[in-house]
Design an enzyme around this catalytic site. Structure first.
Site, PDB file in Angstrom:
ATOM      1  N   GLU A  33      -3.874  86.078 -35.489  1.00  0.00           N
ATOM      2  CA  GLU A  33      -2.741  85.832 -36.399  1.00  0.00           C
ATOM      3  C   GLU A  33      -1.698  86.924 -36.146  1.00  0.00           C
ATOM      4  OE1 GLU A  33      -1.403  83.691 -38.816  1.00  0.00           O
ATOM      5  OE2 GLU A  33       0.155  85.233 -38.703  1.00  0.00           O
TER       6      GLU A  33
ATOM      7  N   GLY B  32      -3.365  83.847 -44.076  1.00  0.00           N
ATOM      8  CA  GLY B  32      -2.913  82.934 -45.133  1.00  0.00           C
ATOM      9  C   GLY B  32      -1.693  82.122 -44.701  1.00  0.00           C
ATOM     10  N   GLY B  33      -1.006  82.605 -43.663  1.00  0.00           N
ATOM     11  CA  GLY B  33       0.089  81.835 -43.075  1.00  0.00           C
ATOM     12  C   GLY B  33       1.249  81.587 -44.020  1.00  0.00           C
TER      13      GLY B  33
ATOM     14  N   LYS C 259       4.866  78.658 -56.294  1.00  0.00           N
ATOM     15  CA  LYS C 259       4.332  78.220 -57.589  1.00  0.00           C
ATOM     16  C   LYS C 259       4.363  79.360 -58.605  1.00  0.00           C
ATOM     17  CE  LYS C 259       4.565  75.039 -55.646  1.00  0.00           C
ATOM     18  NZ  LYS C 259       4.843  74.637 -54.253  1.00  0.00           N
TER      19      LYS C 259
ATOM     20  N   ILE D 166      11.320  71.637 -51.177  1.00  0.00           N
ATOM     21  CA  ILE D 166      11.698  73.038 -51.387  1.00  0.00           C
ATOM     22  C   ILE D 166      12.984  73.132 -52.195  1.00  0.00           C
ATOM     23  CG2 ILE D 166      12.474  75.150 -50.212  1.00  0.00           C
ATOM     24  CD1 ILE D 166      10.492  74.442 -47.953  1.00  0.00           C
TER      25      ILE D 166
ATOM     26  N   ASP E  42       0.428  71.856 -39.731  1.00  0.00           N
ATOM     27  CA  ASP E  42       1.849  71.518 -39.579  1.00  0.00           C
ATOM     28  C   ASP E  42       2.256  71.331 -38.120  1.00  0.00           C
ATOM     29  OD1 ASP E  42       1.922  71.855 -42.300  1.00  0.00           O
ATOM     30  OD2 ASP E  42       3.558  73.323 -42.308  1.00  0.00           O
TER      31      ASP E  42
ATOM     32  N   HIS F  82     -10.352  63.185 -74.874  1.00  0.00           N
ATOM     33  CA  HIS F  82      -9.181  63.134 -75.754  1.00  0.00           C
ATOM     34  C   HIS F  82      -8.975  64.494 -76.403  1.00  0.00           C
ATOM     35  CE1 HIS F  82      -6.289  61.434 -78.546  1.00  0.00           C
ATOM     36  NE2 HIS F  82      -6.921  62.064 -79.520  1.00  0.00           N
TER      37      HIS F  82
HETATM   38  P1  FAD Z   1       0.956  77.936 -41.367  1.00  0.00           P
HETATM   39  O1  FAD Z   1       0.560  78.164 -42.763  1.00  0.00           O
HETATM   40  O2  FAD Z   1       2.395  77.877 -41.026  1.00  0.00           O
HETATM   41  O3  FAD Z   1       0.244  79.084 -40.520  1.00  0.00           O
HETATM   42  C1  FAD Z   1       0.458  79.243 -39.169  1.00  0.00           C
HETATM   43  C2  FAD Z   1       0.198  80.692 -38.811  1.00  0.00           C
HETATM   44  O4  FAD Z   1       0.206  80.819 -37.382  1.00  0.00           O
HETATM   45  C3  FAD Z   1       1.258  81.656 -39.322  1.00  0.00           C
HETATM   46  O5  FAD Z   1       0.657  82.664 -40.105  1.00  0.00           O
HETATM   47  C4  FAD Z   1       1.884  82.243 -38.061  1.00  0.00           C
HETATM   48  O6  FAD Z   1       2.230  83.612 -38.195  1.00  0.00           O
HETATM   49  C5  FAD Z   1       0.763  82.057 -37.054  1.00  0.00           C
HETATM   50  N1  FAD Z   1       1.233  81.965 -35.660  1.00  0.00           N
HETATM   51  C6  FAD Z   1       2.200  81.144 -35.177  1.00  0.00           C
HETATM   52  N2  FAD Z   1       2.331  81.322 -33.843  1.00  0.00           N
HETATM   53  C7  FAD Z   1       1.417  82.266 -33.489  1.00  0.00           C
HETATM   54  C8  FAD Z   1       1.075  82.866 -32.256  1.00  0.00           C
HETATM   55  N3  FAD Z   1       1.678  82.534 -31.113  1.00  0.00           N
HETATM   56  N4  FAD Z   1       0.108  83.815 -32.243  1.00  0.00           N
HETATM   57  C9  FAD Z   1      -0.532  84.175 -33.404  1.00  0.00           C
HETATM   58  N5  FAD Z   1      -0.238  83.621 -34.598  1.00  0.00           N
HETATM   59  C10 FAD Z   1       0.720  82.682 -34.638  1.00  0.00           C
HETATM   60  N6  FAD Z   1       2.001  72.708 -49.079  1.00  0.00           N
HETATM   61  C11 FAD Z   1       1.213  72.238 -50.057  1.00  0.00           C
HETATM   62  O7  FAD Z   1       0.232  71.540 -49.772  1.00  0.00           O
HETATM   63  N7  FAD Z   1       1.468  72.524 -51.372  1.00  0.00           N
HETATM   64  C12 FAD Z   1       2.517  73.284 -51.742  1.00  0.00           C
HETATM   65  O8  FAD Z   1       2.727  73.529 -52.929  1.00  0.00           O
HETATM   66  C13 FAD Z   1       3.368  73.784 -50.733  1.00  0.00           C
HETATM   67  N8  FAD Z   1       4.429  74.556 -51.053  1.00  0.00           N
HETATM   68  C14 FAD Z   1       5.213  75.059 -50.048  1.00  0.00           C
HETATM   69  C15 FAD Z   1       6.305  75.831 -50.411  1.00  0.00           C
HETATM   70  C16 FAD Z   1       7.133  76.355 -49.433  1.00  0.00           C
HETATM   71  C17 FAD Z   1       8.305  77.212 -49.827  1.00  0.00           C
HETATM   72  C18 FAD Z   1       6.836  76.111 -48.060  1.00  0.00           C
HETATM   73  C19 FAD Z   1       7.699  76.696 -46.989  1.00  0.00           C
HETATM   74  C20 FAD Z   1       5.764  75.327 -47.702  1.00  0.00           C
HETATM   75  C21 FAD Z   1       4.936  74.786 -48.694  1.00  0.00           C
HETATM   76  N9  FAD Z   1       3.849  73.986 -48.381  1.00  0.00           N
HETATM   77  C22 FAD Z   1       3.063  73.480 -49.380  1.00  0.00           C
HETATM   78  C23 FAD Z   1       3.504  73.647 -46.993  1.00  0.00           C
HETATM   79  C24 FAD Z   1       2.358  74.550 -46.493  1.00  0.00           C
HETATM   80  O9  FAD Z   1       2.763  75.900 -46.568  1.00  0.00           O
HETATM   81  C25 FAD Z   1       1.998  74.182 -45.060  1.00  0.00           C
HETATM   82  O10 FAD Z   1       1.691  72.810 -44.975  1.00  0.00           O
HETATM   83  C26 FAD Z   1       0.794  74.978 -44.580  1.00  0.00           C
HETATM   84  O11 FAD Z   1       1.044  76.365 -44.647  1.00  0.00           O
HETATM   85  C27 FAD Z   1       0.438  74.597 -43.148  1.00  0.00           C
HETATM   86  O12 FAD Z   1      -0.657  75.331 -42.735  1.00  0.00           O
HETATM   87  P2  FAD Z   1      -0.886  75.662 -41.182  1.00  0.00           P
HETATM   88  O13 FAD Z   1      -2.176  76.397 -41.129  1.00  0.00           O
HETATM   89  O14 FAD Z   1      -0.730  74.438 -40.387  1.00  0.00           O
HETATM   90  O15 FAD Z   1       0.326  76.608 -40.758  1.00  0.00           O
HETATM   91  P1  NAI Z   2      11.803  67.889 -47.135  1.00  0.00           P
HETATM   92  O1  NAI Z   2      11.590  67.029 -45.960  1.00  0.00           O
HETATM   93  O2  NAI Z   2      10.894  67.778 -48.298  1.00  0.00           O
HETATM   94  O3  NAI Z   2      13.274  67.656 -47.699  1.00  0.00           O
HETATM   95  C1  NAI Z   2      14.403  67.840 -46.902  1.00  0.00           C
HETATM   96  C2  NAI Z   2      15.565  67.150 -47.590  1.00  0.00           C
HETATM   97  O4  NAI Z   2      16.741  67.545 -46.921  1.00  0.00           O
HETATM   98  C3  NAI Z   2      15.477  65.634 -47.511  1.00  0.00           C
HETATM   99  O5  NAI Z   2      15.740  65.096 -48.781  1.00  0.00           O
HETATM  100  C4  NAI Z   2      16.561  65.273 -46.505  1.00  0.00           C
HETATM  101  O6  NAI Z   2      17.123  64.008 -46.745  1.00  0.00           O
HETATM  102  C5  NAI Z   2      17.558  66.391 -46.718  1.00  0.00           C
HETATM  103  N1  NAI Z   2      18.417  66.680 -45.576  1.00  0.00           N
HETATM  104  C6  NAI Z   2      18.086  66.681 -44.262  1.00  0.00           C
HETATM  105  N2  NAI Z   2      19.165  67.051 -43.514  1.00  0.00           N
HETATM  106  C7  NAI Z   2      20.181  67.296 -44.384  1.00  0.00           C
HETATM  107  C8  NAI Z   2      21.528  67.728 -44.233  1.00  0.00           C
HETATM  108  N3  NAI Z   2      22.042  67.979 -43.041  1.00  0.00           N
HETATM  109  N4  NAI Z   2      22.267  67.883 -45.353  1.00  0.00           N
HETATM  110  C9  NAI Z   2      21.756  67.632 -46.584  1.00  0.00           C
HETATM  111  N5  NAI Z   2      20.486  67.221 -46.776  1.00  0.00           N
HETATM  112  C10 NAI Z   2      19.707  67.065 -45.692  1.00  0.00           C
HETATM  113  O7  NAI Z   2      11.839  69.390 -46.560  1.00  0.00           O
HETATM  114  P2  NAI Z   2      11.749  70.788 -47.273  1.00  0.00           P
HETATM  115  O8  NAI Z   2      12.126  70.691 -48.695  1.00  0.00           O
HETATM  116  O9  NAI Z   2      12.492  71.729 -46.399  1.00  0.00           O
HETATM  117  O10 NAI Z   2      10.213  71.121 -47.177  1.00  0.00           O
HETATM  118  C11 NAI Z   2       9.580  71.163 -45.901  1.00  0.00           C
HETATM  119  C12 NAI Z   2       8.173  70.718 -45.996  1.00  0.00           C
HETATM  120  O11 NAI Z   2       7.372  71.715 -46.609  1.00  0.00           O
HETATM  121  C13 NAI Z   2       7.943  69.486 -46.855  1.00  0.00           C
HETATM  122  O12 NAI Z   2       8.194  68.305 -46.167  1.00  0.00           O
HETATM  123  C14 NAI Z   2       6.501  69.615 -47.217  1.00  0.00           C
HETATM  124  O13 NAI Z   2       5.733  69.115 -46.165  1.00  0.00           O
HETATM  125  C15 NAI Z   2       6.316  71.116 -47.339  1.00  0.00           C
HETATM  126  N6  NAI Z   2       6.388  71.534 -48.751  1.00  0.00           N
HETATM  127  C16 NAI Z   2       5.478  71.016 -49.627  1.00  0.00           C
HETATM  128  C17 NAI Z   2       5.520  71.364 -50.950  1.00  0.00           C
HETATM  129  C18 NAI Z   2       4.516  70.759 -51.866  1.00  0.00           C
HETATM  130  O14 NAI Z   2       3.542  70.196 -51.392  1.00  0.00           O
HETATM  131  N7  NAI Z   2       4.710  70.862 -53.180  1.00  0.00           N
HETATM  132  C19 NAI Z   2       6.511  72.289 -51.481  1.00  0.00           C
HETATM  133  C20 NAI Z   2       7.437  72.773 -50.469  1.00  0.00           C
HETATM  134  C21 NAI Z   2       7.349  72.395 -49.164  1.00  0.00           C
END
Ligand code: FAD
Ligand code: NAI
Length: 464
Positions: free
Chosen positions: A35, A40-41, A52, A186, A311, A443
């Site tokens: 990593e 935790g990524g 959250k 987001i 992802d 309930h």
């Molecule tokens: P990541 O969590 O992105 O982890 C990948 C890791 O790989 C990173 O730590 C990175 O540093 C490491 N890495 C990358 N390249 C290299 C390399 N070459 N060498 C070594 N390490 C490397 N999902 C939900 O289900 N519920 C939510 O509420 C939610 N909220 C979110 C809120 C926000 C603001 C964001 C941005 C995302 C949210 N997500 C949520 C999405 C969620 O964070 C991702 O789906 C999840 O983290 C994906 O897990 P992953 O293990 O695939 O990748």
């Molecule tokens: P998103 O795909 O959820 O939303 C992006 C929004 O931007 C869409 O409504 C799209 O139509 C709009 N958009 C795209 N291009 C645009 C432009 N040029 N101008 C204006 N609007 C535009 O992506 P977001 O919010 O960035 O989140 C990324 C990913 O992270 C999500 O798809 C989800 O997989 C994950 N995530 C999950 C959460 C959860 O599970 N609660 C919380 C936050 C993120």
């Protein structure tokens, strides 16, 4: 240069990668996890957990403000104020604790965790630039779990006041004005939080309505709440860049005159892209699926014994999907026969109200060729929702008309994220309407609305 051989090399310590490594360790495999930033990524450090936490703090502050204006519960609050730096400190404390927990779990399962950047040299060899110098790792199996990163807009490159969710989770103070580009997960989760914290928020969305990934019926209560919070939502609008002084965003709403939206910060939240650069994927020449690595139902890539999870493999980019894939791949490597055959992957949007979907919407079920029965049950008729002072929203169930097997469950409402497990379980177990109708739901709980919805599809609802 040091050379090490392992059975399994996991690249990326997010929810996909660390769960894969823990499961591999449990199964007795010799496993190394690399990593480059923090265990935790995205999810743990700059995603699910910190967002959250911020949303919860904003809710608490929003409640305090509401009580200071009118005191429906009889609680008197005077002049509430927020110290965002302390909120961020509290949020960082939670992240730190959980990160420590991941490290301890890896250790307990004898995973060799290395901090460094990994780059594949070929399908079995990887170079890691670590704090202690470069190392070459040879592995029988490589699991790619490098996650995703925020998508940038060419007209609004990140930097200065143009920020991604990462910076938005650690602002120094509550902005007076915040412009949010993108009304998806987001944009709306964080936009709502900052509106509750007192910022004037404008959301710019390219599509016709907010939350285009969810069906219109589910997005409506969220739109109502945004309006009540004073969030300005511009739909069918394009952000074309900053004004020359950098103080405002140029926005072109369809069919209306271009305008400038002034803000302290411009949060770009228009999706995330799989993180394929820098990990040496060009050395592997894997088959791609657009920007994501293509995988089959076992998370196998086009190269033998190179697996990809989370992802990096595209939508849905959700932590629980990444974790389930990670555990499965470890089991396959250990010799178990497994495929990713989940009936449904729940999705939860932590807006106000929250939105949950599992399985198909009524339209998706019909498009898939099913004749369906569907009903909703409003939280206005649920006693628990009333006691929580949150009655906007409903539960919706879609079932096959012929055998009553449930195809999809959705809910909008305060706190409905906690119903997602019951919904997923129902789908995964192949529940019929009668199974839910015949289950006693405690309930007073929000879950009773799920029970009542199933009864309602059967024409037997008791409380509506
Ligand atoms: P990541 O969590 O992105 O982890 C990948 C890791 O790989 C990173 O730590 C990175 O540093 C490491 N890495 C990358 N390249 C290299 C390399 N070459 N060498 C070594 N390490 C490397 N999902 C939900 O289900 N519920 C939510 O509420 C939610 N909220 C979110 C809120 C926000 C603001 C964001 C941005 C995302 C949210 N997500 C949520 C999405 C969620 O964070 C991702 O789906 C999840 O983290 C994906 O897990 P992953 O293990 O695939 O990748
Ligand atoms: P998103 O795909 O959820 O939303 C992006 C929004 O931007 C869409 O409504 C799209 O139509 C709009 N958009 C795209 N291009 C645009 C432009 N040029 N101008 C204006 N609007 C535009 O992506 P977001 O919010 O960035 O989140 C990324 C990913 O992270 C999500 O798809 C989800 O997989 C994950 N995530 C999950 C959460 C959860 O599970 N609660 C919380 C936050 C993120």
């Amino acid at each position: 240069m040091r050379e090490i051989s392992v059975k399994v090399l996991v690249i990326g310590g997010g929810p996909g990668g660390y769960v894969c490594a823990i499961r591999a360790g449990q199964l007795g495999l010799d496993v190394m996890l690399v990593e480059e930033q923090a265990l935790g990524g995205t999810c743990l450090n700059v995603g699910c957990i910190p967002s959250k936490a911020l949303i919860h703090a904003a809710d608490a502050y929003g409640h305090a403000v509401a009580q200071s204006v009118a005191a429906p519960f009889g609680i008197r609050v005077e002049h509430p104020s927020i110290d965002l730096a302390r909120t961020v400190e509290w949020k960082d404390g939670i992240v730190g604790k959980l990160k420590g927990g991941v490290g301890a779990l890896l250790k307990r399962h004898k995973v060799k965790a290395v901090r460094g950047r990994a780059a594949m040299l070929d399908g079995k060899t990887c170079r890691v630039e670590s704090d202690t110098g470069p190392q070459v790792i040879r592995a029988e199996h490589v699991v790619l779990a490098t996650g995703s990163q925020p998508a940038a807009l060419p007209a609004l490159p990140f930097g200065g006041r143009v920020i991604s969710s990462t910076e938005a989770l650690s602002l120094p103070s509550v902005p007076r004005r915040l412009a949010v580009i993108g009304a998806g997960y987001i944009g709306l989760e964080l936009g709502t939080a900052y509106a509750k914290l007192g910022a004037e928020v404008t959301v710019i969305e390219a599509e016709e309505r907010i939350l285009p990934a969810y069906d219109a019926e589910l997005a409506r209560p969220v739109a109502r709440r945004l309006q009540a919070l004073g969030v300005e939502v511009l739909t069918r609008a394009r952000a074309t860049g900053l004004t020359p002084d950098g103080a405002a965003l140029r926005v072109e709403p369809a069919g209306a005159a271009a305008r400038a939206v002034e803000a302290d910060w411009f949060l770009v939240a228009v999706g995330r892209r799989p993180r394929t650069a820098d990990v040496g994927l060009d050395q592997l020449d894997l088959t791609m699926n657009g920007p994501a690595v293509r995988i089959d139902e076992r998370c196998a890539t086009s190269m033998r014994n190179v697996w990809a999870i989370g992802d990096l493999t595209g939508e849905p980019m959700l932590a629980h999907r990444a974790m389930a894939q990670g555990a499965m791949v470890a089991e396959i490597i250990a010799g178990q026969r497994r495929v990713f055959d989940k009936v449904a992957i729940p999705a939860v949007c932590f807006t106000d109200p929250e939105v949950v979907t599992v399985g198909l919407s009524p339209d998706e079920a019909r498009a898939a060729g099913h004749t369906v029965q569907t009903a909703t049950f409003p939280f206005q008729a649920n006693g628990r929702a009333m006691t929580l002072a949150s009655e906007d929203g409903f539960v919706r169930v879609v079932a096959r008309a012929d055998n009553h097997v449930i195809l999809g469950i959705a809910a909008v409402g305060a706190g409905v994220s906690e119903l997602s497990s019951a919904f997923s379980l129902a789908l995964e177990m192949g529940a019929r309407l009668e199974d839910i109708a015949g289950t006693i739901h405690a309930h007073p709980t929000l879950g009773e609305a799920f029970h009542e919805t199933a009864l309602r599809v059967l024409g037997e609802a008791l409380h509506v």
